[in-house]
Design a protein around this motif. Structure first.
Motif, PDB file in Angstrom:
ATOM      1  N   TYR A 260       0.821  -1.209   0.000  1.00  0.00           N
ATOM      2  CA  TYR A 260       0.000   0.000   0.000  1.00  0.00           C
ATOM      3  C   TYR A 260       0.859   1.265   0.000  1.00  0.00           C
ATOM      4  O   TYR A 260       0.508   2.265  -0.630  1.00  0.00           O
ATOM      5  CB  TYR A 260      -0.921  -0.034   1.226  1.00  0.00           C
ATOM      6  CG  TYR A 260      -1.766   1.205   1.410  1.00  0.00           C
ATOM      7  CD1 TYR A 260      -2.740   1.551   0.479  1.00  0.00           C
ATOM      8  CD2 TYR A 260      -1.602   2.020   2.526  1.00  0.00           C
ATOM      9  CE1 TYR A 260      -3.517   2.689   0.649  1.00  0.00           C
ATOM     10  CE2 TYR A 260      -2.377   3.157   2.702  1.00  0.00           C
ATOM     11  CZ  TYR A 260      -3.323   3.483   1.761  1.00  0.00           C
ATOM     12  OH  TYR A 260      -4.085   4.604   1.922  1.00  0.00           O
ATOM     13  N   SER A 599     -12.684   4.692  -3.071  1.00  0.00           N
ATOM     14  CA  SER A 599     -12.459   3.293  -2.715  1.00  0.00           C
ATOM     15  C   SER A 599     -13.356   2.887  -1.553  1.00  0.00           C
ATOM     16  O   SER A 599     -13.742   3.712  -0.728  1.00  0.00           O
ATOM     17  CB  SER A 599     -10.995   3.086  -2.328  1.00  0.00           C
ATOM     18  OG  SER A 599     -10.635   3.938  -1.259  1.00  0.00           O
ATOM     19  N   GLY A 601     -13.815  -0.074   1.559  1.00  0.00           N
ATOM     20  CA  GLY A 601     -13.266  -1.179   2.327  1.00  0.00           C
ATOM     21  C   GLY A 601     -14.369  -1.841   3.121  1.00  0.00           C
ATOM     22  O   GLY A 601     -15.031  -1.197   3.936  1.00  0.00           O
ATOM     23  N   THR A 630      -6.771  -0.535  -6.299  1.00  0.00           N
ATOM     24  CA  THR A 630      -8.127  -0.367  -6.798  1.00  0.00           C
ATOM     25  C   THR A 630      -8.110   0.265  -8.185  1.00  0.00           C
ATOM     26  O   THR A 630      -7.130   0.884  -8.596  1.00  0.00           O
ATOM     27  CB  THR A 630      -8.947   0.526  -5.843  1.00  0.00           C
ATOM     28  OG1 THR A 630      -8.267   1.777  -5.689  1.00  0.00           O
ATOM     29  CG2 THR A 630      -9.102  -0.131  -4.493  1.00  0.00           C
ATOM     30  N   ARG A 635     -13.361  -1.407  -7.041  1.00  0.00           N
ATOM     31  CA  ARG A 635     -13.104  -0.405  -6.001  1.00  0.00           C
ATOM     32  C   ARG A 635     -13.363  -0.928  -4.594  1.00  0.00           C
ATOM     33  O   ARG A 635     -13.141  -0.222  -3.627  1.00  0.00           O
ATOM     34  CB  ARG A 635     -13.966   0.842  -6.252  1.00  0.00           C
ATOM     35  CG  ARG A 635     -13.615   1.587  -7.521  1.00  0.00           C
ATOM     36  CD  ARG A 635     -14.372   2.905  -7.606  1.00  0.00           C
ATOM     37  NE  ARG A 635     -15.797   2.723  -7.822  1.00  0.00           N
ATOM     38  CZ  ARG A 635     -16.748   3.251  -7.063  1.00  0.00           C
ATOM     39  NH1 ARG A 635     -16.423   3.982  -6.009  1.00  0.00           N
ATOM     40  NH2 ARG A 635     -18.014   3.053  -7.331  1.00  0.00           N
ATOM     41  N   THR A 637     -12.622  -3.540  -1.517  1.00  0.00           N
ATOM     42  CA  THR A 637     -11.648  -4.450  -0.939  1.00  0.00           C
ATOM     43  C   THR A 637     -12.258  -5.135   0.278  1.00  0.00           C
ATOM     44  O   THR A 637     -12.811  -4.466   1.160  1.00  0.00           O
ATOM     45  CB  THR A 637     -10.369  -3.712  -0.503  1.00  0.00           C
ATOM     46  OG1 THR A 637      -9.825  -3.016  -1.627  1.00  0.00           O
ATOM     47  CG2 THR A 637      -9.331  -4.669   0.039  1.00  0.00           C
ATOM     48  N   TYR A 649      -9.576   3.809   3.323  1.00  0.00           N
ATOM     49  CA  TYR A 649     -10.516   3.751   2.210  1.00  0.00           C
ATOM     50  C   TYR A 649     -11.442   4.958   2.307  1.00  0.00           C
ATOM     51  O   TYR A 649     -11.719   5.465   3.402  1.00  0.00           O
ATOM     52  CB  TYR A 649     -11.338   2.452   2.264  1.00  0.00           C
ATOM     53  CG  TYR A 649     -10.474   1.215   2.247  1.00  0.00           C
ATOM     54  CD1 TYR A 649     -10.019   0.679   1.050  1.00  0.00           C
ATOM     55  CD2 TYR A 649     -10.065   0.619   3.438  1.00  0.00           C
ATOM     56  CE1 TYR A 649      -9.194  -0.437   1.029  1.00  0.00           C
ATOM     57  CE2 TYR A 649      -9.239  -0.498   3.432  1.00  0.00           C
ATOM     58  CZ  TYR A 649      -8.801  -1.013   2.225  1.00  0.00           C
ATOM     59  OH  TYR A 649      -7.973  -2.112   2.214  1.00  0.00           O
TER      60      TYR A 649
END
Length: 700
Positions: A260, A599, A601, A630, A635, A637, A649
């Motif tokens: 990341y 994004s 999560g 992503t 998009r 996770t 996120y």
């Protein structure tokens, strides 16, 4: 240099209908285009370098070519990354070589230095001293700035600017709209740099000297990880030659986290910083087993260092026989009592086991040479080296100070109750010894089902035998979860260098999590290092951080509650549902989040992950694993709660908080895990639950 905007701007300026010569925005765009052209020329110059006639041999040529290739790569122009993000107009010359006689001159601040064909700077590196006022100047302390200009970008194109006249008393204090926009910009893809938004308290840590170590206690969203990475970039700028020799390392909690953050330093032009987890550092054996929490806690206790030291030293045996060296027709005898004196002297020096073992044959050989000289001979160093290699000397060394294999030593310690009891006497209680003993001793190092904690013990034993090389600077992120023995493993990698330690006591989610940073720094070998606290949040919305902070009295009562500088309160919702409809309600919350930009999560307890993954697949929703990048097509996770730490996120859907708490060995650890999961959101959080929420989160 283009002049600043003629009037104070209270809102970001966008393109106007003014003629190009009078429009500041168009002039700034022209400077951006010229700067990009200059950067391309710098890269072309590097590519054109011919080293054929300047290297003495192929080895030198390879090394030099590698440096040139790295330089070329660092000079890449990233089209969607702004080349500069600010401009400083000074009242007087800053007093630097690059600004001599530059009273009133402007400097563009960016991610890297760019100069024109004459060598004059077009963009100044954000790490240069002349750039510092961009981050620290204020109305109270303008730092000799007349104006600070921020630029706004869309897809790499300069689309707006905003001016702050620091010496104009008529201009009221206000919040920078561009700064706020940059902070709140949706997160899609890996972590990005924050060079355009570094705040004064962050900048002080980033630019702290290399001479000492710094510990940063940071609440969620305060940017501690970004501060640590930018500190590495700054130190490489300020001490490049020194760190090029000794090396730098970023240590993260897991591979997903490292993936990341891996683009941050390259975006700043730093390509040589290595990344690793603690498990990578101590990877002397293959880890195939796991420990119960009680066993891992004892194995991670700092007392194990003394147990291992005793175990290593237990192999030293007092000499029982003299050492007789035959050279030609002469026999030279070193009696046992003298050998014992030599051995004891080496033991008393407390040098590493392997170094002392290497020194022992030379000490014995010296004793033989003394006898030779007393007999009228005149031996030299070559004779001493020959005696040290003599078969009798080698046999004496092997008998007195035998070689020790670190993995075999730990194998014996964990598999032999009598040996462990002997080495741990007065250090570990009988109950603790029983806790770490294997139920079934392994036959060999290869067949043993080593745990992560066992690997750390082997690393400690390895260092007791031979010194671990030290790096120039180490960044340790999410440090609150390390055991004392893990701290020691990291500390060994920076004994002669410095460290930046990043973490949050409230996010400690292991049974052995750090209680205080002072204690952690002692185990790391950096006692007395500065501890800085970041409490101003930039990532987590106000309502979300306020909700999560309800847990602080139970998990970290001594910490200051974080506040958010974000103007947006963020989307926040709690959705109680019937147990039978939990999964459907969680997917509905994901659909709502996917309708927004950014994004998503989906964070859940480990036990809930298989069911949620199946439900997402059945619904035709693509889900990524933590750390995967992503895209517009994917998009969302799916994040196990145990891997959420350090990730962020735009929108988070949190599934069944009670299951996250129950998935940990004790309530405090469970609540800390929940605190981590609640604070991963940048724009919005939806909590979906069927079971009762922890009492700390109840309304009231």
């Amino acid at each position: 240099m283009p002049s600043h905007a003629p009037h104070p701007t209270t809102e970001p300026r966008t393109e106007s209908s003014q003629p190009a010569s009078d429009d500041p925005l168009l002039r700034e765009r022209a400077h951006l285009a010229a700067s990009r052209s200059a950067l391309r020329a710098m890269r072309a110059d590097a590519e054109a370098l011919n080293i054929a006639d300047v290297t003495a041999n192929w080895v030198n040529a390879e090394v030099l070519q590698g440096e040139i290739d790295a330089r070329i790569k660092a000079l890449a122009d990233l089209s969607h990354t702004p080349l500069f993000f600010g401009r400083l107009d000074y009242l007087h010359a800053p007093g630097l070589d690059l600004a001599e006689g530059a009273a009133g001159e402007s400097f563009y601040i960016g991610r890297r230095h760019v100069h024109d064909a004459d060598g004059d700077p077009m963009v100044i590196d954000w790490r240069a001293p002349v750039s510092q006022p961009f981050y620290r100047a204020s109305k109270k302390d303008p730092m000799d700035l007349k104006l600070r200009r921020r630029f706004g970008y869309t897809a790499g194109e300069l689309t707006a600017y905003e001016d702050e006249h620091l010496t104009d008393p008529a201009e009221a204090a206000r919040t920078s709209a561009l700064l706020q926009s940059e902070i709140e910009r949706p997160r899609v893809g890996p972590m990005r740099d924050i060079v355009a938004t570094i705040q004064p308290e962050q900048d002080e840590i980033v630019r702290a000297g290399i001479g000492g170590s710094v510990c940063v206690q940071g609440a969620p969203g305060t940017g501690k990880t970004a501060v640590g990475l930018h500190r590495v970039a700054y130190l490489l700028y300020a001490h490049r030659e020194r760190l090029a020799r000794s090396g730098t390392l970023v240590i993260g909690p897991n591979r997903s986290f490292l993936h990341y953050i891996e683009q941050v330093l390259p975006a700043l032009g730093e390509l040589e910083v290595k990344q690793a987890t603690v498990d990578d550092l101590v990877g002397h054996v293959e880890v195939r087993g796991t420990d119960e929490a009680a066993a891992a806690t004892v194995k991670g206790d700092a007392r194990m260092a003394e147990v291992l030291r005793r175990a290593v030293r237990s192999h030293i045996t007092p000499p029982q026989e003299p050492c007789v060296v035959v050279r030609g027709s002469r026999r030279w005898r070193v009696p046992a009592y003298e050998l014992e004196e030599i051995v004891q002297e080496l033991r008393d020096r407390e040098i590493r086991y392997g170094a002392a073992r290497d020194a022992l044959p030379q000490r014995i050989a010296h004793a033989v040479l003394v006898r030779m000289e007393q007999a009228g001979e005149a031996p030299d160093d070559r004779v001493q080296d020959a005696v040290a290699r003599n078969t009798a000397v080698k046999a004496a060394v092997k008998a007195v100070w035998p070689p020790v294999d670190p993995a075999k030593l730990v194998l014996r310690l964990l598999g032999d109750a009598d040996f462990l009891a002997e080495q741990a006497e007065g250090i570990l209680t009988p109950e603790e010894q029983k806790t770490i003993l294997w139920n079934k001793p392994a036959r060999s190092v290869k067949s043993a089902k080593w745990s992560a904690a066992d690997a750390v013990l082997i690393d400690e034993a390895t260092d007791l035998i031979a010194r671990t090389p030290s790096l120039g600077h180490v960044v340790l992120d999410e440090a609150q979860d390390l055991s004392p023995m893990q701290y020691r493993a990291v500390g060994r990698r920076c004994t002669t260098g410095s460290a930046t330690i990043l973490g949050d006591i409230a996010q400690g989610t292991t049974p052995w999590a750090t209680n205080t940073w002072e204690e952690a720094l002692t185990h790391l070998g950096k006692p007395g290092s500065a501890v800085e606290e970041l409490t101003q949040g930039f990532r987590v919305p106000r309502e979300v951080i306020a909700y999560a902070s309800r847990l602080l009295p139970a998990i970290a009562p001594d910490l200051t509650e974080a506040t958010s500088i974000r103007e947006s309160a963020g989307d926040f919702a709690i959705r109680p549902v019937d147990p039978a409809g939990l999964t459907a309600a969680t997917l509905a919350a994901c659909d709502d989040a996917l309708a927004k930009e950014g994004s998503i999560g989906l964070i859940a307890a480990e036990a809930r992950i298989p069911e949620l993954r199946s439900a997402l697949e059945a619904a035709g929703v693509t889900c990524l694993a933590p750390g995967e990048e992503t895209s517009a097509e994917a998009r969302l996770t799916l994040v196990p709660a145990t891997l959420a730490k350090g990730l962020e996120y735009d929108y988070v859907v949190l599934d069944e908080p009670a299951a996250i708490v129950d998935g940990e060995p004790d309530e405090r650890t469970g609540l800390r895990r929940l605190y981590v999961c609640l604070t991963r959101a940048v724009s919005g959080l939806t909590v979906v639950h069927a079971a009762a929420l922890p009492e700390q989160l109840a309304d009231g």
